[in-house]
Design a protein around this motif. Structure first.
Motif, PDB file in Angstrom:
ATOM      1  N   SER A   1       0.805  -1.220   0.000  1.00 46.79           N
ATOM      2  CA  SER A   1       0.000   0.000   0.000  1.00 46.79           C
ATOM      3  C   SER A   1       0.838   1.270   0.000  1.00 46.79           C
ATOM      4  O   SER A   1       0.350   2.345  -0.352  1.00 46.79           O
ATOM      5  N   LEU A   2       2.121   1.180   0.397  1.00 43.96           N
ATOM      6  CA  LEU A   2       3.008   2.345   0.392  1.00 43.96           C
ATOM      7  C   LEU A   2       3.902   2.385  -0.842  1.00 43.96           C
ATOM      8  O   LEU A   2       4.746   3.270  -0.971  1.00 43.96           O
ATOM      9  N   GLY A   3       3.725   1.424  -1.739  1.00 39.23           N
ATOM     10  CA  GLY A   3       4.523   1.390  -2.960  1.00 39.23           C
ATOM     11  C   GLY A   3       5.846   0.667  -2.820  1.00 39.23           C
ATOM     12  O   GLY A   3       6.636   0.628  -3.770  1.00 39.23           O
ATOM     13  N   PHE A   4       6.122   0.084  -1.655  1.00 41.50           N
ATOM     14  CA  PHE A   4       7.339  -0.703  -1.474  1.00 41.50           C
ATOM     15  C   PHE A   4       7.138  -2.074  -2.124  1.00 41.50           C
ATOM     16  O   PHE A   4       6.072  -2.684  -1.984  1.00 41.50           O
ATOM     17  N   LYS A   5       8.166  -2.559  -2.795  1.00 41.69           N
ATOM     18  CA  LYS A   5       8.057  -3.826  -3.515  1.00 41.69           C
ATOM     19  C   LYS A   5       8.607  -4.987  -2.691  1.00 41.69           C
ATOM     20  O   LYS A   5       9.650  -4.868  -2.052  1.00 41.69           O
ATOM     21  N   TYR A   6       7.882  -6.095  -2.759  1.00 47.66           N
ATOM     22  CA  TYR A   6       8.259  -7.330  -2.070  1.00 47.66           C
ATOM     23  C   TYR A   6       8.186  -8.495  -3.045  1.00 47.66           C
ATOM     24  O   TYR A   6       7.365  -8.498  -3.963  1.00 47.66           O
ATOM     25  N   PRO A   7       9.027  -9.513  -2.841  1.00 47.49           N
ATOM     26  CA  PRO A   7       9.015 -10.669  -3.750  1.00 47.49           C
ATOM     27  C   PRO A   7       7.846 -11.605  -3.468  1.00 47.49           C
ATOM     28  O   PRO A   7       7.503 -11.873  -2.315  1.00 47.49           O
ATOM     29  N   VAL A   8       7.239 -12.077  -4.539  1.00 45.68           N
ATOM     30  CA  VAL A   8       6.154 -13.052  -4.463  1.00 45.68           C
ATOM     31  C   VAL A   8       6.470 -14.191  -5.425  1.00 45.68           C
ATOM     32  O   VAL A   8       6.882 -13.964  -6.566  1.00 45.68           O
ATOM     33  N   VAL A   9       6.292 -15.421  -4.958  1.00 45.41           N
ATOM     34  CA  VAL A   9       6.637 -16.599  -5.741  1.00 45.41           C
ATOM     35  C   VAL A   9       5.403 -17.170  -6.431  1.00 45.41           C
ATOM     36  O   VAL A   9       4.341 -17.294  -5.819  1.00 45.41           O
ATOM     37  N   ASP A  10       5.561 -17.516  -7.688  1.00 44.98           N
ATOM     38  CA  ASP A  10       4.528 -18.255  -8.423  1.00 44.98           C
ATOM     39  C   ASP A  10       4.732 -19.735  -8.122  1.00 44.98           C
ATOM     40  O   ASP A  10       5.669 -20.359  -8.633  1.00 44.98           O
ATOM     41  N   ASP A  11       3.891 -20.307  -7.281  1.00 42.96           N
ATOM     42  CA  ASP A  11       4.058 -21.695  -6.849  1.00 42.96           C
ATOM     43  C   ASP A  11       3.949 -22.692  -7.991  1.00 42.96           C
ATOM     44  O   ASP A  11       4.455 -23.810  -7.891  1.00 42.96           O
ATOM     45  N   SER A  12       3.300 -22.269  -9.082  1.00 41.40           N
ATOM     46  CA  SER A  12       3.155 -23.194 -10.209  1.00 41.40           C
ATOM     47  C   SER A  12       4.455 -23.354 -10.993  1.00 41.40           C
ATOM     48  O   SER A  12       4.605 -24.285 -11.784  1.00 41.40           O
ATOM     49  N   ILE A  13       5.409 -22.438 -10.767  1.00 37.46           N
ATOM     50  CA  ILE A  13       6.700 -22.482 -11.462  1.00 37.46           C
ATOM     51  C   ILE A  13       7.823 -22.914 -10.520  1.00 37.46           C
ATOM     52  O   ILE A  13       8.749 -23.624 -10.905  1.00 37.46           O
ATOM     53  N   CYS A  14       7.739 -22.482  -9.253  1.00 35.82           N
ATOM     54  CA  CYS A  14       8.809 -22.744  -8.272  1.00 35.82           C
ATOM     55  C   CYS A  14       9.012 -24.246  -8.044  1.00 35.82           C
ATOM     56  O   CYS A  14       8.042 -25.006  -7.928  1.00 35.82           O
ATOM     57  N   ASN A  15      10.290 -24.662  -7.988  1.00 40.41           N
ATOM     58  CA  ASN A  15      10.610 -26.061  -7.687  1.00 40.41           C
ATOM     59  C   ASN A  15      11.263 -26.222  -6.314  1.00 40.41           C
ATOM     60  O   ASN A  15      11.877 -27.242  -6.017  1.00 40.41           O
ATOM     61  N   ASN A  16      11.141 -25.163  -5.474  1.00 34.88           N
ATOM     62  CA  ASN A  16      11.648 -25.198  -4.100  1.00 34.88           C
ATOM     63  C   ASN A  16      13.151 -25.479  -4.015  1.00 34.88           C
ATOM     64  O   ASN A  16      13.611 -26.190  -3.118  1.00 34.88           O
ATOM     65  N   CYS A  17      13.931 -24.863  -4.923  1.00 42.16           N
ATOM     66  CA  CYS A  17      15.379 -25.080  -4.906  1.00 42.16           C
ATOM     67  C   CYS A  17      16.045 -24.348  -3.740  1.00 42.16           C
ATOM     68  O   CYS A  17      17.157 -24.697  -3.335  1.00 42.16           O
ATOM     69  N   GLY A  18      15.405 -23.310  -3.225  1.00 42.26           N
ATOM     70  CA  GLY A  18      15.927 -22.598  -2.066  1.00 42.26           C
ATOM     71  C   GLY A  18      16.967 -21.548  -2.368  1.00 42.26           C
ATOM     72  O   GLY A  18      17.521 -20.941  -1.441  1.00 42.26           O
ATOM     73  N   LYS A  19      17.248 -21.283  -3.647  1.00 43.46           N
ATOM     74  CA  LYS A  19      18.296 -20.312  -3.979  1.00 43.46           C
ATOM     75  C   LYS A  19      17.931 -18.908  -3.500  1.00 43.46           C
ATOM     76  O   LYS A  19      18.796 -18.143  -3.070  1.00 43.46           O
ATOM     77  N   CYS A  20      16.661 -18.582  -3.536  1.00 42.99           N
ATOM     78  CA  CYS A  20      16.229 -17.244  -3.127  1.00 42.99           C
ATOM     79  C   CYS A  20      16.550 -16.981  -1.659  1.00 42.99           C
ATOM     80  O   CYS A  20      16.935 -15.864  -1.287  1.00 42.99           O
ATOM     81  N   LEU A  21      16.414 -17.995  -0.827  1.00 44.95           N
ATOM     82  CA  LEU A  21      16.706 -17.835   0.591  1.00 44.95           C
ATOM     83  C   LEU A  21      18.204 -17.798   0.852  1.00 44.95           C
ATOM     84  O   LEU A  21      18.678 -17.055   1.713  1.00 44.95           O
ATOM     85  N   ARG A  22      18.950 -18.599   0.097  1.00 47.11           N
ATOM     86  CA  ARG A  22      20.409 -18.628   0.294  1.00 47.11           C
ATOM     87  C   ARG A  22      21.061 -17.337  -0.148  1.00 47.11           C
ATOM     88  O   ARG A  22      22.084 -16.927   0.407  1.00 47.11           O
ATOM     89  N   ILE A  23      20.498 -16.698  -1.137  1.00 46.33           N
ATOM     90  CA  ILE A  23      21.140 -15.514  -1.711  1.00 46.33           C
ATOM     91  C   ILE A  23      20.748 -14.231  -0.992  1.00 46.33           C
ATOM     92  O   ILE A  23      21.415 -13.197  -1.151  1.00 46.33           O
ATOM     93  N   CYS A  24      19.710 -14.262  -0.181  1.00 48.22           N
ATOM     94  CA  CYS A  24      19.186 -13.060   0.473  1.00 48.22           C
ATOM     95  C   CYS A  24      20.233 -12.438   1.397  1.00 48.22           C
ATOM     96  O   CYS A  24      20.720 -13.101   2.319  1.00 48.22           O
ATOM     97  N   PRO A  25      20.587 -11.168   1.193  1.00 48.49           N
ATOM     98  CA  PRO A  25      21.611 -10.533   2.051  1.00 48.49           C
ATOM     99  C   PRO A  25      21.153 -10.358   3.497  1.00 48.49           C
ATOM    100  O   PRO A  25      21.981 -10.163   4.383  1.00 48.49           O
ATOM    101  N   PHE A  26      19.847 -10.424   3.758  1.00 49.84           N
ATOM    102  CA  PHE A  26      19.370 -10.376   5.139  1.00 49.84           C
ATOM    103  C   PHE A  26      19.648 -11.697   5.850  1.00 49.84           C
ATOM    104  O   PHE A  26      19.774 -11.731   7.069  1.00 49.84           O
ATOM    105  N   ASN A  27      19.732 -12.780   5.074  1.00 48.64           N
ATOM    106  CA  ASN A  27      20.017 -14.094   5.664  1.00 48.64           C
ATOM    107  C   ASN A  27      21.503 -14.395   5.747  1.00 48.64           C
ATOM    108  O   ASN A  27      21.958 -15.134   6.614  1.00 48.64           O
ATOM    109  N   LYS A  28      22.272 -13.808   4.834  1.00 48.98           N
ATOM    110  CA  LYS A  28      23.701 -14.110   4.770  1.00 48.98           C
ATOM    111  C   LYS A  28      24.482 -12.845   4.470  1.00 48.98           C
ATOM    112  O   LYS A  28      24.527 -12.383   3.341  1.00 48.98           O
ATOM    113  N   ARG A  29      25.101 -12.261   5.483  1.00 50.93           N
ATOM    114  CA  ARG A  29      25.891 -11.054   5.306  1.00 50.93           C
ATOM    115  C   ARG A  29      27.346 -11.384   5.090  1.00 50.93           C
ATOM    116  O   ARG A  29      27.877 -12.345   5.646  1.00 50.93           O
TER     117      ARG A  29
END
Length: 383
Positions: A36-64
């Protein structure tokens, strides 16, 4: 609020919107959606995702990737060209460093205005294009697919300078391998936080309705002095100067949720170089103590130090100590305001004018100040 649970993010405070997950998803299953404030967040299309987990491993909030600060150096920097200094927000650090890169055939990326005055990251291959990236932007920039463009330039053997908030720099570095990093120079900012893109756009609508279309906008108009904090809207033969958006920005009410939980509010910077206003320098030399702006520059890597030193012969550059400047955002994140939820609710229900009257400086008193302000600064200059 955009539903981000399907990417494994537990809270909106844990996502800076850096787009690293989107750019690196091998199945292109991630898109960025606005809240609602115009900030963008990632959303996954479950019909395409194969749960490889790369998005979580690459996130700088998870791994500095923290760097040891024993290699860090601190400098006061100021452009020796007064005209160029006037076109920069503080001491001209970004322009000085990007000049060197462009003069050597490199590419520069940074935050600028698009044709609708939305803040977006743009690519510049010459100084004229780079000039669109000057000045501070107090709104979170839209990165779009800019990381892909940066990597394309790097793969072509070009030297690239990327400037952004620390979370944006960390996001980019998470997508670039060590070999490509050899030609990548990164600059991060010591920032107060990033404001709502939707709030900025509704403010622009208010300004256009009240005063007409403008030619350019400044988040902080330096013509009133480096230490002033007024935004200006520039017209053909005049400008409108206010403090409405600045007051909302410094109230911290409209910041992204992750800014209240920022993991980069310390000296362990993700970049080669860190730049900011040099506030609180008590021993400022007389020749530059004129309220025209000074930058503080950290060099966090050998690469960053070498780039900065190459500017030394043409500009004022002096090594200083970490105790010579005052930057609160090196010690702790901005506290989340008590009335932040009410602010968002008011904005979503009633729009910008209501917000401006309740939380900022709209109204008769503000209009009187707007009318008198040019005369005050003219009189102050004469004295």
């Amino acid at each position: 609020m955009v539903n981000i649970n399907n990417i494994g993010i537990k809270s909106s405070q844990d996502c800076a919107g850096c787009t690293a997950c989107k750019c690196e998803c091998p199945r292109h299953a991630i898109s960025m959606k606005e809240d609602s404030l115009g900030f963008k967040y990632p959303v996954v299309d479950d019909s395409i995702c194969n749960n490889c987990g790369k998005c979580l491993r690459i996130c700088p909030f998870n791994k500095r990737e923290d760097k040891a600060i024993n290699t860090q150096h601190y400098y006061a920097l100021r452009n020796s060209d007064i005209y160029e200094l006037s076109r920069s927000q503080s001491g001209g650090a970004f322009a000085i460093l990007s000049d060197i890169v462009i003069e050597n055939g490199g590419i520069v990326y940074g935050a600028g205005f698009d044709s609708s005055f939305r803040v977006s990251h743009l690519r510049a291959h010459c100084k004229a294009e780079r000039d669109k990236l000057r000045y501070s932007k107090y709104v979170q920039s839209d990165l779009n697919d800019i990381f892909i463009a940066v990597k394309d330039d790097l793969n072509k053997g070009r030297v690239v300078l990327f400037s952004g908030t620390p979370c944006q720099v960390a996001g980019l570095l998470a997508t670039v391998n060590n070999k490509l990093r050899e030609n990548l120079i990164t600059i991060d900012l010591i920032c107060h936080g990033v404001s709502s893109p939707a709030l900025w756009q509704t403010y622009l609508k208010y300004i256009r309705k009240k005063y007409g279309d403008f030619e350019y906008a400044l988040f902080r108009d330096k013509s009133m002095g480096w230490k002033s904090h007024f935004e200006s809207f520039v017209y053909k033969d005049h400008k409108i100067t206010r403090k409405t958006f600045a007051s909302l920005f410094y109230s911290s009410l409209a910041l992204r949720e992750s800014c209240y939980n920022c993991v980069f509010t310390n000296y362990n910077r993700p970049s080669d170089i860190t730049i900011a206003d040099l506030w609180g320098w008590k021993s400022t030399p007389d020749e530059i103590n004129d309220n025209k702006g000074i930058s503080v520059v950290f060099t966090n890597t050998t690469k960053g130090d070498q780039l900065l030193k190459s500017a030394q012969k043409n500009h004022f550059l002096l090594e200083i100590n970490s105790g010579d400047f005052d930057q609160p955002q090196l010690h702790a994140p901005i506290p989340r305001p008590e009335y932040r939820d009410q602010f968002v609710k008011d904005f979503c229900e009633y729009g910008f004018k209501y917000i401006g009257l309740k939380y900022a400086d709209l109204g008769l008193k503000a209009r009187i100040k707007d009318f008198l302000r040019p005369f005050y600064y003219k009189l102050k200059h004469i004295r």
